[in-house]
Design an enzyme around this catalytic site. Structure first.
Site: not given
Ligand code: SAH
Length: 363
Positions: A103, A116, A123, A127, A130, A173, A204, A226-227, A305, A348
């Site tokens: 997507e 985006c 992935c 995480c 996600c 990623e 990111s 993504s911290l 989300n 996200c």
């Molecule tokens: N793998 C990369 C790129 C993904 S970016 C990364 O981790 O940065 C997508 C962003 O949305 C990341 O910051 C991820 O951690 C965040 N994210 C993933 N699931 C989410 C959710 N359910 N609600 C809000 N943010 C989320």
């Protein structure tokens, strides 16, 4: 070729012209006994004039055009579905040559169009919060699959725009798909190619330290980290990659990154998804402020989300504002991300393949 292997990266059995950087194309042309400078002309034709055939390109010998067309595909990605959100966000679902889907999300804002872009089908980082992680490891996208998302995303953009931002924040990623990411950035920023400013591109990452530095050395793009946690205990659990590169290691890496010539005036975007009762305490806010101040940074707070793939909950509104205030009082630049495309699961972490509410079909 095994399509489920993380290394698989051919978009079609035939290579695509979008797979090649201009240097690679020049070398290929030279191997055919032709002038390598034709690569400039070809790049201009396919990226600036959106040509899908090379016959008749000015000053390009027909025999070379023909050989290129026999060797490389120039066909667009297949658009399977387009979903439009009530807020103007458009999500495009592409079907790849092997049946896999990815997507791309177009997010308009005034004259600015942010695309985006996805990096992988699924992935492998796992995480726990996600949606994409629930698809499993999947495979890397080829350079042409990256580039096609941009070309098609702009072609199918939901409205007029004059500025383009690219964020590698879609599925997967980008720093795991590192080699293809670098070639993609080369084509995106090439003045004969798509000619986007590196500062308009944000990559990111969940935090792969060695590649963060490698990326910074190669391109002056913006980095987003993504911290999502302020202690290793919580981060180890939320993001298994933390067991390899922990918070201290990441911030050391970010300090080194910021010393690189192309990065001296750039702030790192620290993404922090607030998850109820997991990482949204006021102690977290204080620790986050301290981390943010150890580098040049901006913090972006993302309310979690909710989605069917994970048990976590969005934070209370009552938590969000005091959390933000602690950061502001500490002098940290902080924004709250406005959730876009929520109704089409384009927000996200919601990008995965089950798109429940289709509102538009492919053009
Ligand atoms: N793998 C990369 C790129 C993904 S970016 C990364 O981790 O940065 C997508 C962003 O949305 C990341 O910051 C991820 O951690 C965040 N994210 C993933 N699931 C989410 C959710 N359910 N609600 C809000 N943010 C989320």
């Amino acid at each position: 070729m095994n399509a489920s292997s993380p290394q698989a990266s051919r978009p079609t059995p035939q290579p695509h012209l979008f797979d090649l950087t201009r240097d690679e194309l020049a070398s290929w042309i030279e191997e055919q006994g032709e002038k390598p400078s034709h690569a400039d002309r070809i790049f201009r034709a396919i990226y600036k004039h959106n040509r899908t055939t090379l016959m008749g390109v000015q000053n390009l010998p027909d025999r070379l055009a023909q050989k290129l067309e026999e060797t490389f595909s120039l066909s667009p990605l297949e658009t399977e579905r387009v979903l439009d959100s009530s807020d103007g966000t458009r999500k495009i679902l592409f079907r790849l040559y092997d049946g896999a889907r990815v997507e791309t999300v177009c997010i308009p804002s005034g004259k600015r169009m942010t695309l985006c872009i996805s990096s992988q089908v699924g992935c492998a980082l796992g995480c726990r919060f996600c949606y994409t992680a629930s698809m499993g490891p999947g495979r890397n996208l080829a350079v042409s699959e990256y580039i096609s998302q941009v070309v098609e995303g702009l072609r199918q953009a939901p409205c007029e725009y004059s500025v383009v931002n690219i964020v590698f924040m879609g599925m997967g990623e980008p720093l795991v798909n590192f080699k293809n990411l670098l070639s993609t950035l080369s084509i995106l920023t090439d003045h004969f190619g798509l000619q986007l400013g590196a500062r308009r591109i944000t990559v990111s990452t969940a935090g792969l330290s060695p590649q963060i530095l490698g990326l910074g050395e190669a391109f002056p793009v913006r980095l987003a980290l993504s911290l999502h946690a302020t202690t290793d205990e919580v981060r180890d659990d939320l993001m298994p990659i933390n067991q390899r590169y922990n918070i201290a290691n990441l911030f050391e890496t970010l300090q080194q990154l910021q010393e690189l010539p192309g990065q001296r005036d750039v702030a790192v975007l620290l993404e922090y998804t607030l998850i109820r009762d997991v990482n949204d305490s006021l102690e977290d806010a204080h620790r986050l402020a301290e981390l943010a101040q150890s580098i040049r940074s901006k913090v972006n707070l993302i309310p979690y989300n909710e989605h069917p793939g994970a048990p976590y909950r969005s934070p209370d509104d009552e938590v969000l504002w005091p959390f933000m205030q602690i950061l502001q009082q500490a002098g940290v630049r902080v924004t709250k991300r406005i959730t876009r495309g929520d109704d089409i699961l384009a927000a996200c972490g919601q990008l995965a393949i089950s798109s429940p509410r289709s509102t538009t079909t492919a053009p």
